[in-house]
Design a protein around this motif. Structure first.
Motif, short mmCIF file in Angstrom:
data_model
loop_
_atom_site.label_atom_id
_atom_site.label_comp_id
_atom_site.label_asym_id
_atom_site.label_seq_id
_atom_site.Cartn_x
_atom_site.Cartn_y
_atom_site.Cartn_z
N CYS A 118 55.88 35.22 73.50
CA CYS A 118 55.20 34.43 74.62
C CYS A 118 56.17 34.02 75.92
N LEU A 123 53.55 36.95 76.98
CA LEU A 123 52.27 37.46 76.20
C LEU A 123 51.37 36.17 75.99
N SER A 124 50.01 36.40 75.91
CA SER A 124 49.25 35.27 75.55
C SER A 124 49.41 35.00 74.14
N ARG A 126 46.88 34.93 71.96
CA ARG A 126 46.11 35.83 71.25
C ARG A 126 46.73 37.26 71.12
N ALA A 127 47.53 37.58 72.22
CA ALA A 127 48.27 39.02 72.25
C ALA A 127 49.45 38.92 71.24
N ALA A 128 50.01 37.55 71.32
CA ALA A 128 51.33 37.51 70.54
C ALA A 128 50.79 37.49 69.09
N ARG A 129 49.83 37.16 68.72
CA ARG A 129 49.28 37.18 67.41
C ARG A 129 49.08 38.52 66.96
N ARG A 130 48.23 39.43 67.84
CA ARG A 130 48.24 40.56 67.53
C ARG A 130 49.54 41.49 67.34
N ARG A 131 50.61 41.17 68.08
CA ARG A 131 51.91 42.10 68.14
C ARG A 131 52.57 41.49 67.03
N GLU A 134 51.23 43.46 63.92
CA GLU A 134 51.73 44.60 64.27
C GLU A 134 53.15 45.11 63.52
#
Length: 337
Positions: A118, A123-124, A126-131, A134
């Motif tokens: 972040c 990143l947001s 939510r996007a950080a969680r997805r990343r 991964e």
């Protein structure tokens, strides 16, 4: 193809009292794109100082004393602190030796990943969680463990977390400082296999700092052998370790076990590296070298390029085939005691 990183005549000095000591002196080598380069040598040879200088994070009493480190077309050593800060983690990431010490014990590993993604990656949440999920999948950790704290992981798992943190922002270069030293040999192999698999998949370059030449032989494409602040030898891994041209590399090869000759005797290199506050005038290895001649104690040998981009700094490089045969015998080294 241009190398990702080209180091030329790089020197790093430490202030010691009223004196100054060159921990790295006139080091030169390249890191090709998409390759793992092993930086190997005894403790105190300057390899960690050199590696840390590439992020420009050094001790307060250290300074860049000269030379260049051209990374992707720009000299790291000439960049302003603002420009350099933009490279850290985004372009050049660092995996420290002790993952436990590099992870904050009071925050979950997921929150530490999220902070990088972040704050540095913009990143947001939510996007950080997805990343993060991964990244954990890449290093072989279940995503459900993002909520765990560092002390809940084994040493090998913490090292995987450190690798995930280094990969977070898709860097072009990862510098790994003794990443498997504190781990048992089975976990060491797992981590090295993981690192190689990720390097191949992502096409990144890696500088792997280690004192263990067997680690270099297992995972690296190229090797840089350092001794007492100097680059003694550098080149393709297979050519350099199977046909070393510098007596120090020959000695290192004798001092580590080889699975192909597990019953063979290990031969130590007797003695210790010189005091770099008062370095000897000639070759730094001369006092421990069984092949030293008068010229070796008077003049620093100039680097010579052999076949296949193999570079060696030794006055007797033309006799390497003969010296290599003699170096395989234990009595050659014992004669120095």
């Amino acid at each position: 193809m241009e190398p990702l990183l080209s180091i030329r005549d790089l020197s790093i000095a430490y202030r010691v009292g009223t004196s100054e000591m060159l921990a790295v002196e006139n080091a030169s080598f390249d890191v090709p794109r998409g390759a793992i380069v092993g930086l190997v040598g005894e403790s105190g040879c300057g390899k960690t100082t050199l590696a840390r200088s590439l992020t420009r994070i050094l001790a307060d009493n250290a300074r860049i004393a000269g030379g260049q480190a051209v990374f992707d077309g720009q000299d790291i050593m000439a960049l302003s602190e603002r420009r350099m800060n933009a490279l850290r983690w985004r372009e050049i990431a660092f995996i420290p030796q002790s993952a436990m010490n590099s992870l904050d014990p009071v925050y979950t590993v997921g929150s530490q990943l999220a902070e990088v993604l972040c704050r540095r990656g913009n990143l947001s949440r939510r996007a950080a969680r997805r990343r993060s999920e991964e990244l954990f999948e890449w290093v072989g950790i279940e995503a459900g463990r993002l909520g765990d704290y560092p002390h809940q992981f084994s040493g090998g798992m913490r090292q995987r977390v450190a690798i995930a943190l280094a990969l977070a922002l898709d860097p072009k270069l990862i510098i790994a400082d003794e990443p498997v030293t504190a781990l048992d040999v089975i976990v060491q192999r797992q981590i090295l296999d993981q690192l190689r698999e990720l390097q191949t998949r992502l096409g990144i370059s890696v500088i792997l700092v280690t004192h263990d030449i067997s680690v270099v032989a297992y995972v690296c494409d190229r090797v840089v052998v350092m001794y007492a602040g100097h680059v003694a030898e550098a080149g393709p891994m297979a050519a350099t370790l199977t046909r070393p041209a510098h007596p120090y590399t020959m000695g290192l090869r004798n001092a580590f076990p080889d699975l192909a000759s597990a019953g063979g005797q290990l031969t130590p290199i007797e003695g210790a590296p010189p005091n770099l506050l008062h370095p000897p005038p000639g070759c730094r290895f001369a006092a421990r070298c069984p092949f030293a001649q008068p010229a070796c104690t008077d003049t620093v040998p100039a680097p010579v390029t052999l076949d296949d981009d193999h570079v060696v700094a030794c006055h007797r490089w033309a006799e390497a085939d003969t010296l290599r045969t003699r170096a395989e015998r234990s009595e050659t080294w014992m004669a120095r005691t």
